[in-house]
Design a protein around this motif. Structure first.
Motif, PDB file in Angstrom:
ATOM      1  N   SER A  49       0.854  -1.224   0.060  1.00 22.76           N
ATOM      2  CA  SER A  49      -0.054  -0.138  -0.026  1.00 22.76           C
ATOM      3  C   SER A  49       0.719   1.200   0.171  1.00 22.76           C
ATOM      4  O   SER A  49       2.113   1.418   0.432  1.00 22.76           O
ATOM      5  N   THR A  58      -4.673   7.005  -2.312  1.00 25.61           N
ATOM      6  CA  THR A  58      -3.996   5.769  -1.490  1.00 25.61           C
ATOM      7  C   THR A  58      -4.114   4.650  -2.621  1.00 25.61           C
ATOM      8  O   THR A  58      -4.811   4.703  -3.744  1.00 25.61           O
ATOM      9  N   TYR A  59      -3.406   3.559  -2.310  1.00 22.80           N
ATOM     10  CA  TYR A  59      -3.038   2.561  -3.359  1.00 22.80           C
ATOM     11  C   TYR A  59      -3.127   1.315  -2.675  1.00 22.80           C
ATOM     12  O   TYR A  59      -2.218   1.023  -1.388  1.00 22.80           O
ATOM     13  N   TYR A  60      -3.839   0.242  -2.883  1.00 18.20           N
ATOM     14  CA  TYR A  60      -3.628  -1.180  -2.198  1.00 18.20           C
ATOM     15  C   TYR A  60      -3.381  -2.125  -3.334  1.00 18.20           C
ATOM     16  O   TYR A  60      -4.024  -2.243  -4.244  1.00 18.20           O
ATOM     17  N   ASP A  62      -3.811  -5.824  -4.724  1.00 15.58           N
ATOM     18  CA  ASP A  62      -5.155  -6.685  -4.865  1.00 15.58           C
ATOM     19  C   ASP A  62      -5.316  -7.726  -3.711  1.00 15.58           C
ATOM     20  O   ASP A  62      -6.423  -8.071  -3.152  1.00 15.58           O
ATOM     21  N   LYS A  65      -6.456  -5.539  -0.433  1.00 19.17           N
ATOM     22  CA  LYS A  65      -7.741  -4.402  -0.608  1.00 19.17           C
ATOM     23  C   LYS A  65      -8.740  -4.771   0.125  1.00 19.17           C
ATOM     24  O   LYS A  65      -9.264  -6.004   0.129  1.00 19.17           O
ATOM     25  N   GLY A  66      -9.507  -3.962   0.863  1.00 20.13           N
ATOM     26  CA  GLY A  66     -10.660  -4.244   1.813  1.00 20.13           C
ATOM     27  C   GLY A  66     -10.319  -5.083   3.034  1.00 20.13           C
ATOM     28  O   GLY A  66     -11.228  -4.987   4.012  1.00 20.13           O
ATOM     29  N   THR A  69      -5.795  -0.736   5.765  1.00 21.47           N
ATOM     30  CA  THR A  69      -6.185   0.500   5.272  1.00 21.47           C
ATOM     31  C   THR A  69      -4.689   1.474   5.862  1.00 21.47           C
ATOM     32  O   THR A  69      -4.340   1.423   6.869  1.00 21.47           O
TER      33      THR A  69
END
Length: 121
Positions: A49, A58-60, A62, A65-66, A69
């Motif tokens: 991230s 922001t970037y996450y 895969d 993700k979810g 944070t």
């Protein structure tokens, strides 16, 4: 002198949570992209991230993700990674990175020492 110090790692059961901290000094969070990477045994380093504190983008990956944070507290010069619903495959050393590329194309790249996260029952 620019420094990055990670903390918050540890042993947690699957489904549990941890919050990693990256305490920074020697620079402004508004000047660097701050990222979290991880390195598991036998695997290549993976970008998890990142956050640009000046605009909040922001970037996450895969894979997180979810569940993860990323956030920054500019008053404390600290970037956090809240990790929920942890899985055994999240086990790795987590590193904090600060990266900046100037308008002249000069790159500045700094790393912390890492913090171990182990997800196991």
């Amino acid at each position: 002198q620019l420094q990055l110090v990670e903390s918050g790692g540890g042993l947690v059961q699957p489904g549990g949570s941890l919050r990693l901290s990256c305490a920074t000094s020697g620079f402004s969070l508004d000047d660097y992209l701050i990222g979290w990477f991880r390195k598991a045994p036998g695997k290549e380093r993976e970008g998890v991230s990142c956050i640009s504190s000046w605009d909040g983008r922001t970037y996450y990956a895969d894979s997180v993700k979810g569940r993860f944070t990323i956030s920054s507290d500019k008053a404390k010069n600290t970037v956090y990674l809240q990790m929920n619903s942890l899985k055994p495959e999240d086990t790795a050393i987590y590193f904090c990175n600060a990266n900046r590329i100037t308008g002249m194309g000069e790159e500045f790249d700094y790393w912390g020492q890492g913090t171990q996260v182990t997800v196991s029952s």
